[in-house]
Design a protein around this motif. Sequence first.
Motif, PDB file in Angstrom:
ATOM      1  N   ALA A   1      22.595  57.557  77.345  1.00 18.19           N
ATOM      2  CA  ALA A   1      23.332  56.365  77.773  1.00 18.19           C
ATOM      3  C   ALA A   1      24.679  56.749  78.363  1.00 18.19           C
ATOM      4  O   ALA A   1      25.091  56.219  79.410  1.00 18.19           O
ATOM      5  N   VAL A   2      25.384  57.672  77.709  1.00 14.45           N
ATOM      6  CA  VAL A   2      26.681  58.115  78.238  1.00 14.45           C
ATOM      7  C   VAL A   2      26.495  58.806  79.576  1.00 14.45           C
ATOM      8  O   VAL A   2      27.265  58.594  80.525  1.00 14.45           O
ATOM      9  N   ALA A   3      25.467  59.642  79.682  1.00 16.35           N
ATOM     10  CA  ALA A   3      25.213  60.361  80.935  1.00 16.35           C
ATOM     11  C   ALA A   3      24.875  59.399  82.068  1.00 16.35           C
ATOM     12  O   ALA A   3      25.316  59.579  83.207  1.00 16.35           O
ATOM     13  N   LEU A   4      24.099  58.361  81.775  1.00 18.96           N
ATOM     14  CA  LEU A   4      23.760  57.381  82.800  1.00 18.96           C
ATOM     15  C   LEU A   4      24.983  56.577  83.229  1.00 18.96           C
ATOM     16  O   LEU A   4      25.124  56.235  84.405  1.00 18.96           O
ATOM     17  N   LEU A   5      25.858  56.266  82.286  1.00 12.97           N
ATOM     18  CA  LEU A   5      27.041  55.472  82.606  1.00 12.97           C
ATOM     19  C   LEU A   5      28.027  56.255  83.465  1.00 12.97           C
ATOM     20  O   LEU A   5      28.571  55.719  84.438  1.00 12.97           O
ATOM     21  N   LEU A   6      28.256  57.509  83.127  1.00 12.55           N
ATOM     22  CA  LEU A   6      29.291  58.300  83.794  1.00 12.55           C
ATOM     23  C   LEU A   6      28.737  59.280  84.826  1.00 12.55           C
ATOM     24  O   LEU A   6      29.512  59.907  85.545  1.00 12.55           O
ATOM     25  N   GLY A   7      27.417  59.410  84.884  1.00 15.08           N
ATOM     26  CA  GLY A   7      26.836  60.352  85.830  1.00 15.08           C
ATOM     27  C   GLY A   7      27.034  59.914  87.262  1.00 15.08           C
ATOM     28  O   GLY A   7      27.190  58.722  87.542  1.00 15.08           O
ATOM     29  N   PRO A   8      27.074  60.875  88.177  1.00 13.31           N
ATOM     30  CA  PRO A   8      26.864  62.318  87.966  1.00 13.31           C
ATOM     31  C   PRO A   8      28.135  63.095  87.672  1.00 13.31           C
ATOM     32  O   PRO A   8      28.180  64.309  87.872  1.00 13.31           O
TER      33      PRO A   8
ATOM     34  N   LEU B   1      28.781  66.582  69.503  1.00 14.46           N
ATOM     35  CA  LEU B   1      28.502  65.930  70.784  1.00 14.46           C
ATOM     36  C   LEU B   1      29.730  66.087  71.672  1.00 14.46           C
ATOM     37  O   LEU B   1      30.842  65.701  71.289  1.00 14.46           O
ATOM     38  N   CYS B   2      29.545  66.659  72.857  1.00 16.77           N
ATOM     39  CA  CYS B   2      30.643  66.869  73.800  1.00 16.77           C
ATOM     40  C   CYS B   2      30.355  66.126  75.105  1.00 16.77           C
ATOM     41  O   CYS B   2      29.228  66.169  75.610  1.00 16.77           O
ATOM     42  N   VAL B   3      31.383  65.467  75.621  1.00 17.51           N
ATOM     43  CA  VAL B   3      31.310  64.821  76.929  1.00 17.51           C
ATOM     44  C   VAL B   3      32.367  65.465  77.813  1.00 17.51           C
ATOM     45  O   VAL B   3      33.562  65.471  77.474  1.00 17.51           O
ATOM     46  N   ASN B   4      31.929  66.040  78.935  1.00 22.28           N
ATOM     47  CA  ASN B   4      32.826  66.718  79.866  1.00 22.28           C
ATOM     48  C   ASN B   4      32.852  65.932  81.179  1.00 22.28           C
ATOM     49  O   ASN B   4      31.842  65.839  81.879  1.00 22.28           O
ATOM     50  N   LEU B   5      34.006  65.344  81.488  1.00 23.83           N
ATOM     51  CA  LEU B   5      34.143  64.480  82.665  1.00 23.83           C
ATOM     52  C   LEU B   5      34.860  65.232  83.780  1.00 23.83           C
ATOM     53  O   LEU B   5      35.958  65.766  83.581  1.00 23.83           O
TER      54      LEU B   5
ATOM     55  N   ALA C   1      29.739  63.295  84.697  1.00 19.26           N
ATOM     56  CA  ALA C   1      29.930  63.676  83.299  1.00 19.26           C
ATOM     57  C   ALA C   1      28.743  64.482  82.804  1.00 19.26           C
ATOM     58  O   ALA C   1      27.590  64.146  83.081  1.00 19.26           O
ATOM     59  N   GLU C   2      29.056  65.524  82.067  1.00 16.02           N
ATOM     60  CA  GLU C   2      28.046  66.353  81.408  1.00 16.02           C
ATOM     61  C   GLU C   2      28.088  66.034  79.921  1.00 16.02           C
ATOM     62  O   GLU C   2      29.170  65.971  79.329  1.00 16.02           O
ATOM     63  N   VAL C   3      26.937  65.812  79.335  1.00 16.14           N
ATOM     64  CA  VAL C   3      26.858  65.503  77.906  1.00 16.14           C
ATOM     65  C   VAL C   3      26.065  66.626  77.239  1.00 16.14           C
ATOM     66  O   VAL C   3      24.950  66.951  77.671  1.00 16.14           O
ATOM     67  N   VAL C   4      26.646  67.202  76.182  1.00 14.95           N
ATOM     68  CA  VAL C   4      26.040  68.360  75.526  1.00 14.95           C
ATOM     69  C   VAL C   4      25.976  68.114  74.025  1.00 14.95           C
ATOM     70  O   VAL C   4      26.944  67.639  73.419  1.00 14.95           O
ATOM     71  N   LEU C   5      24.828  68.449  73.446  1.00 10.52           N
ATOM     72  CA  LEU C   5      24.654  68.374  71.997  1.00 10.52           C
ATOM     73  C   LEU C   5      24.544  69.806  71.474  1.00 10.52           C
ATOM     74  O   LEU C   5      23.686  70.579  71.916  1.00 10.52           O
ATOM     75  N   HIS C   6      25.439  70.149  70.543  1.00 12.24           N
ATOM     76  CA  HIS C   6      25.529  71.516  70.031  1.00 12.24           C
ATOM     77  C   HIS C   6      25.046  71.594  68.582  1.00 12.24           C
ATOM     78  O   HIS C   6      25.245  70.652  67.801  1.00 12.24           O
ATOM     79  N   ASP C   7      24.472  72.741  68.234  1.00  9.60           N
ATOM     80  CA  ASP C   7      24.065  73.042  66.853  1.00  9.60           C
ATOM     81  C   ASP C   7      25.229  73.749  66.173  1.00  9.60           C
ATOM     82  O   ASP C   7      25.638  74.841  66.585  1.00  9.60           O
ATOM     83  N   THR C   8      25.803  73.134  65.143  1.00  8.29           N
ATOM     84  CA  THR C   8      26.953  73.738  64.474  1.00  8.29           C
ATOM     85  C   THR C   8      26.565  74.962  63.646  1.00  8.29           C
ATOM     86  O   THR C   8      27.390  75.851  63.436  1.00  8.29           O
ATOM     87  N   ALA C   9      25.321  75.040  63.166  1.00 12.92           N
ATOM     88  CA  ALA C   9      24.903  76.163  62.315  1.00 12.92           C
ATOM     89  C   ALA C   9      24.708  77.434  63.122  1.00 12.92           C
ATOM     90  O   ALA C   9      25.106  78.535  62.697  1.00 12.92           O
TER      91      ALA C   9
ATOM     92  N   VAL D   1      23.444  75.601  72.140  1.00 17.87           N
ATOM     93  CA  VAL D   1      23.227  74.305  72.792  1.00 17.87           C
ATOM     94  C   VAL D   1      21.865  73.764  72.381  1.00 17.87           C
ATOM     95  O   VAL D   1      20.847  74.445  72.534  1.00 17.87           O
ATOM     96  N   LEU D   2      21.840  72.551  71.859  1.00 20.26           N
ATOM     97  CA  LEU D   2      20.582  71.899  71.507  1.00 20.26           C
ATOM     98  C   LEU D   2      19.957  71.189  72.707  1.00 20.26           C
ATOM     99  O   LEU D   2      18.750  71.272  72.931  1.00 20.26           O
ATOM    100  N   ALA D   3      20.770  70.465  73.446  1.00 16.62           N
ATOM    101  CA  ALA D   3      20.282  69.721  74.620  1.00 16.62           C
ATOM    102  C   ALA D   3      21.466  69.438  75.530  1.00 16.62           C
ATOM    103  O   ALA D   3      22.631  69.443  75.089  1.00 16.62           O
ATOM    104  N   ILE D   4      21.159  69.194  76.793  1.00 15.39           N
ATOM    105  CA  ILE D   4      22.230  68.947  77.760  1.00 15.39           C
ATOM    106  C   ILE D   4      21.739  67.951  78.808  1.00 15.39           C
ATOM    107  O   ILE D   4      20.577  67.997  79.224  1.00 15.39           O
ATOM    108  N   TRP D   5      22.611  67.036  79.193  1.00 13.71           N
ATOM    109  CA  TRP D   5      22.304  66.010  80.203  1.00 13.71           C
ATOM    110  C   TRP D   5      23.325  66.142  81.339  1.00 13.71           C
ATOM    111  O   TRP D   5      24.512  66.338  81.102  1.00 13.71           O
ATOM    112  N   ASN D   6      22.888  66.023  82.564  1.00 18.23           N
ATOM    113  CA  ASN D   6      23.744  66.198  83.748  1.00 18.23           C
ATOM    114  C   ASN D   6      24.496  67.534  83.708  1.00 18.23           C
ATOM    115  O   ASN D   6      25.730  67.572  83.794  1.00 18.23           O
ATOM    116  N   PRO D   7      23.819  68.646  83.592  1.00 17.32           N
ATOM    117  CA  PRO D   7      24.529  69.929  83.488  1.00 17.32           C
ATOM    118  C   PRO D   7      25.365  70.208  84.737  1.00 17.32           C
ATOM    119  O   PRO D   7      24.920  69.983  85.865  1.00 17.32           O
ATOM    120  N   MET D   8      26.586  70.692  84.511  1.00 18.22           N
ATOM    121  CA  MET D   8      27.485  71.033  85.615  1.00 18.22           C
ATOM    122  C   MET D   8      27.469  72.519  85.924  1.00 18.22           C
ATOM    123  O   MET D   8      28.067  72.952  86.913  1.00 18.22           O
TER     124      MET D   8
END
Length: 238
Positions: free
Chosen positions: A19-26, A103-107, A28-36, A40-47
């Motif tokens: 949802a964040v990627a659709l709102l701010l794309g193209p 969760l990271c959002v890079n604009l 904004a890059e949205v990244v989900l990270h594994d803290t353990a 990177v777990l998943a990434i949307w709109n990679p820059m």
Amino acid sequence: MPAEKPDPRVRTWSPVCRAVALLLGPYAEVVLHDTATDRVLAIWNPMTTRAPGDPSLLGELDRLDPSAPDVYGPYEKLLPDGRRLSSVSAVLRDATGRPSAVLCVNLDRGPLEQAAALLANFAAPTAPRPEPLFERDWTERMNDVIGGHVRARGRPAERFTREDRLAVLRELDEAGVFAVRRAVPAVAAALRISRSTAYALLAELRHPAAPGARAGAGAGAGNSAAAGTGPGAGTRKD
């Protein structure tokens, strides 16, 4: 070979990230990270060429103070191509309260900065106003004078004091505005006062009472009365 099951954290947070990627794309890059594993777990709109499984490098958050509980940023980041990003990171916790993912959002700030520069160029005049084109436009002059006083005093024209209005009328009179027929009613409307008030203030401005005039007149009247009431006043001797 059976297909690998998606990480449950990706299933849980994917709708939010998408949802964040659709709102701010193209932009904004949205990244989900594994803290353990710091991966990177998943990434949307990679820059960049970064992909799931690549290092997350979350150690950068250790140098930041949280701006809210479990939230860091916005903070600035740079891409290899020189683009500047505004980034915000949120720590996502599981049911036990332990950090589960980040969760990271890079604009990308570039388009916003370009738009801001474009608007600034539109808003600012590029050259001084050609006065010969406006010297005969008394309404333009009236608006300039009254608007300048409004900005200088920080209050609207209807809240001007008597001295404020006199100052406006003085400047307009010096600019020759009142030489134009029906200028006084227009100025009165702009100042939110009646025409009679405008005429009275203008008359006061042009014909101020001389200091001490009343006192001198009173003294003269007193002397005349005294002269007319003395002994033998009005008696003629042949």
